[in-house]
Design a protein around this motif. Structure first.
Motif: not given
Length: 568
Positions: A271-273, A240-243, A302-307, A248-249
């Protein structure tokens, strides 16, 4: 010792996906207790319950109204846990998940993993002093203040009541023996620990306390588990990742390979879809991840880079998520540029000479009062920037940063002066990409060469001098990050070649650098000294130009030119 795993699912939306995941759990022999938020209509709830009624391993617990940050989420978890422990005595571990969680590895791997760790509780649990991830400004206070109002629906009352308690010095009594801990809501507890929490004789005391704690679902079980567990691993088995805002991401179809690399058992929020994700992880056992220790750290980079991209972005490029926040620019502009003040007034055709000498794109006064003077008299520039002064003045900073961004790769130069829009002066002064060269007092040359009424000239000269003086104060500020050079007009025209050579060398590419053989043609200043004296005689003191003798237009060469005032 029992080795089965029971799943608690907290569901409030996308019930079709919840059914799909629940059947995936039960197909591997894991019983599932589902809690459906009371905010879901009875009609939708009954249809959902009827759809899974054929599966004896799926049960529904008493419904509670769940709202973020309130006690209802804990009450829902308690009800589901009590039903799980009562109806499925073979369950050794209880895994808390949400309706948006998705198993990433074959369920049997999770069962085997927990069977080998039958006495271990997996729950993120840290004291407030050791928690670095809280967002919102409430760490210890969430345990010492009362929170009767909803943060989402009653934000005004929430904030005012917090302020009132702070002002009055109110602090709640923490029940004896409790040391508040915090952590992820998503845990996996042993039957022994979970039953000890639910059957504690002081459960009523603890509940009364935690009902007024902010976000109790991140602290109730995390705190009480410390009282009863014999072996806690302070981590969640759920990815579970958070911005940076604590949200939550959400994982989409294009995160498939990323999720595979995590080696985690479960991930949220899906994502439900995201049909590709559900198909890959719920039906493709052969393609599931290899047996290994869960390691969400493998994708943290990768998440750190996105943030970082979201909060800092590329230098000089603005976007919605960063625009309202001062200091989030990651560089005001994207590329070096040059600002010239007084040069176009002192030299004839200075813009053409500079463009030929440097190969740069040289604009006129971009912030002139009547229109934007783009290079070559153009009306539009890259990025649909028009020469409309009204459009530019709506957001001068946005205009400049857009121009530099859209023309990146090509050096931009423009003229500036006291007659221009001054709202941009602090922007360029704080910009490390800016090279600012100023000849003070040169704004008087166009006045000298005009044929206007002298009373009007004196009034205009006084106005322009006041504006330039304020601008010079800014350029001499300790907050300046631009490269600034300042000469007064008298000292500059004594020996213009050296400063012009320095300026050109900073602009031109290394391959174009050569000794400056000829300066641009200077404006005819014959009688300029007398013009300044006439201003003095009329009561205006033109001090920014330097010392011009009255008897001749150009200043006498009495000493070598002083070096310019240089900032940075």
């Amino acid at each position: 010792m029992s080795s089965s795993v029971g799943i608690i699912m907290l569901v409030h939306t996308a019930l079709n996906r919840a059914e799909q995941v629940a059947r995936h759990w039960t197909a591997a022999g894991c019983p599932v207790v589902i809690h459906v938020d009371r905010n879901v209509s009875r009609r939708v709830y009954r249809a959902f319950a009827q759809a899974v009624a054929d599966d004896p391993l799926i049960l529904f617990s008493t419904r509670h109204r769940c709202e973020w940050g309130t006690w209802g989420i804990v009450a829902a978890t308690q009800s589901a846990a009590e039903l799980m422990l009562a109806q499925f005595p073979d369950v050794g571990h209880v895994y808390l998940a949400s309706g948006s969680c998705l198993p990433l590895r074959p369920v049997q791997e999770l069962i085997d993993y927990l069977s080998m760790r039958s006495r271990t509780d997996f729950i993120e649990s840290a004291t407030t002093a050791d928690v670095p991830w809280t967002v919102g400004g409430l760490d210890e206070e969430r345990f010492t203040l009362r929170f009767p109002f909803s943060w989402k629906r009653q934000r005004y009352l929430f904030d005012r009541y917090v302020e009132l308690q702070r002002r009055l010095g109110i602090k709640r009594h923490i029940p004896e023996g409790l040391v508040p801990h915090m952590g992820s809501q998503w845990w996996c507890l042993t039957r022994q620990t979970l039953s000890a929490i639910l059957e504690d004789p002081r459960r009523g005391v603890y509940e009364r306390y935690f009902r007024r704690v902010w976000i109790p679902d991140e602290s109730y079980f995390q705190t009480l588990a410390r009282r009863y567990s014999t072996n806690i691993e302070s981590r969640s088995l759920t990815l579970s990742k958070f911005d940076f805002q604590g949200k939550p991401h959400i994982f989409y179809d294009d995160h498939l390979q990323l999720l595979r690399r995590s080696d985690c058992f479960v991930a949220r929020k899906i994502w439900p879809r995201a049909d590709r994700l559900y198909q890959a992880f719920l039906t493709d056992s052969d393609g599931a991840m290899k047996r290994t220790e869960p390691n969400p750290g493998k994708i943290d980079r990768l998440f750190a880079k996105a943030v970082e991209r979201r909060t800092r972005g590329r230098p000089g490029l603005y976007m919605q998520s960063r625009f309202p926040n001062h200091g989030w620019e990651n560089g005001i502009t994207s590329h070096p540029y040059s600002v010239f003040q007084g040069f176009a007034e002192l030299f004839d055709n200075f813009e053409g000479w500079l463009a030929k000498s440097t190969g740069a794109r040289v604009h006129g006064h971009l912030f002139a009062a009547d229109r934007v003077e783009f290079a070559g008299g153009q009306h539009l520039m890259n990025g649909a920037l028009s020469d409309s002064a009204a459009t530019r003045d709506y957001d001068p900073k946005g205009f400049l940063t857009s121009l530099i961004w859209n023309m990146r790769g090509e050096r931009q130069c423009f003229q500036f002066g006291p007659a221009d829009n001054q709202k941009i002066n602090w922007i360029i002064a704080r910009d490390p990409n800016a090279q600012i060269s100023v000849i003070t007092g040169a704004w008087a040359v166009p006045l000298f060469r005009s044929n206007a009424n002298f009373a009007e000239l004196r009034k205009e000269a006084a106005r322009l001098q006041r504006i330039e003086s304020k601008h010079l104060d800014i350029l001499r500020s300790t907050y300046v990050k631009a490269r600034v050079r300042i000469w007064n007009m008298a000292e500059f025209i004594e020996a213009p070649m050296e400063p012009l050579q320095t300026i050109l060398d900073e602009i031109r590419p290394a391959a174009m650098r050569q000794h400056l053989a000829e300066a641009p043609k200077m404006a005819d200043l014959d009688g300029f000294g007398q013009f300044l004296q006439n201003l003095k005689n009329q009561g205006m003191h033109p001090y920014l130009m330097g010392d011009f003798p009255v008897e001749q237009g150009q200043v006498a060469v009495k000493k070598p030119a002083r070096k310019p005032y240089l900032v940075r």
